[in-house]
Design an enzyme around this catalytic site. Sequence first.
Site, short mmCIF file in Angstrom:
data_model
loop_
_atom_site.label_atom_id
_atom_site.label_comp_id
_atom_site.label_asym_id
_atom_site.label_seq_id
_atom_site.Cartn_x
_atom_site.Cartn_y
_atom_site.Cartn_z
N ASP A 67 2.63 2.02 2.95
CA ASP A 67 1.62 2.28 3.98
C ASP A 67 1.92 1.52 5.26
OD1 ASP A 67 1.08 -0.23 2.95
OD2 ASP A 67 -0.77 0.36 1.96
N ASN A 136 -10.91 -4.10 -4.27
CA ASN A 136 -11.74 -2.94 -4.62
C ASN A 136 -10.97 -1.92 -5.45
OD1 ASN A 136 -10.00 -1.87 -2.77
ND2 ASN A 136 -11.55 -1.23 -1.28
N HIS A 138 -7.98 -0.68 -4.71
CA HIS A 138 -7.09 0.25 -4.00
C HIS A 138 -5.63 -0.01 -4.35
CE1 HIS A 138 -6.74 -2.35 -0.05
NE2 HIS A 138 -5.84 -2.69 -0.92
N GLU A 143 -8.27 3.95 -0.83
CA GLU A 143 -9.55 3.28 -1.08
C GLU A 143 -10.36 4.03 -2.14
OE1 GLU A 143 -9.67 0.46 0.11
OE2 GLU A 143 -9.56 0.31 2.28
P1 PGA Z 1 -2.84 -8.58 -1.30
O1 PGA Z 1 -3.29 -7.10 -1.15
O2 PGA Z 1 -1.47 -8.53 -1.91
O3 PGA Z 1 -2.78 -9.15 0.09
O4 PGA Z 1 -3.83 -9.25 -2.17
C1 PGA Z 1 -3.10 -6.25 -2.23
C2 PGA Z 1 -3.43 -4.85 -1.80
O5 PGA Z 1 -4.28 -4.71 -0.91
O6 PGA Z 1 -2.85 -3.92 -2.35
#
Ligand code: PGA
Length: 241
Positions: A67, A136, A138, A143
Amino acid sequence: MNIIKCKDIDDYAKTAAQIVTDRINSKPDIVLGLPTGSTPVPLYKELSSLYNQGKVDFSRVTTYNLDEYIGLDRSSEQSYYNFMHTNLFKHINVKAENINIPNNDPNGLEMECLEYETAIKESGGIDLQVLGIGHNGHIGFNEPGTPFDSTTHIIELSEETIAANARFFDTPAMVPKKAISMGIRTIMLSKEILLLAYGKDKAEILKRALTGDITTDVPASVLKLHPNLTIVVDEEASSLL
Ligand code: PGA
């Protein structure tokens, strides 16, 4: 589903890096899917170190990032383009022409979604997709509520994701509100998935994703349907599993 519980971050980084290295060594022209965020940083450090020791060669590897933010120039510090070059690409011998990160040019976003999917297919598909998990649930920037049959698309970031990612920006208001992300179907079509997580703040969502119902409310729960899923976690992240 194979869950590998590591005793600490160091063990986590080495375990994940060994898996990636083994896959590259058995298929030097492998296609990797790569994440950003805090989760892969220890992995990328370890891979850079293994590369320096001559234990892995990225010269034939192709990469696709999951992404990218929309509304940030690629040259900005917080872009995922910059993140990947700073944390991994500039330390290894991957060829620039083999690096793929969604192009966030605002003038061609719909076309970029289609072209990104086509490029992945024409590369032969993703052999190993490395993933983090958001608080959450994702995966990529998919999301809660994102359909399981989604392909690369433009998404609105949730308030929770904006708050979580605000730590990388001077103020929460500077966090982009949109992103371009591989879809859940894109991720699930990968031949193998390596899900990574560390820290106690990931324990609850890992429990929901891995032991609860498969539901779009928790996008990572779909991973249970993947035939070749490995999960590498430290003791804290796995404390509720
Ligand atoms: P993070 O994010 O590695 O910064 O905890 C994980 C994600 O959002 O997939």
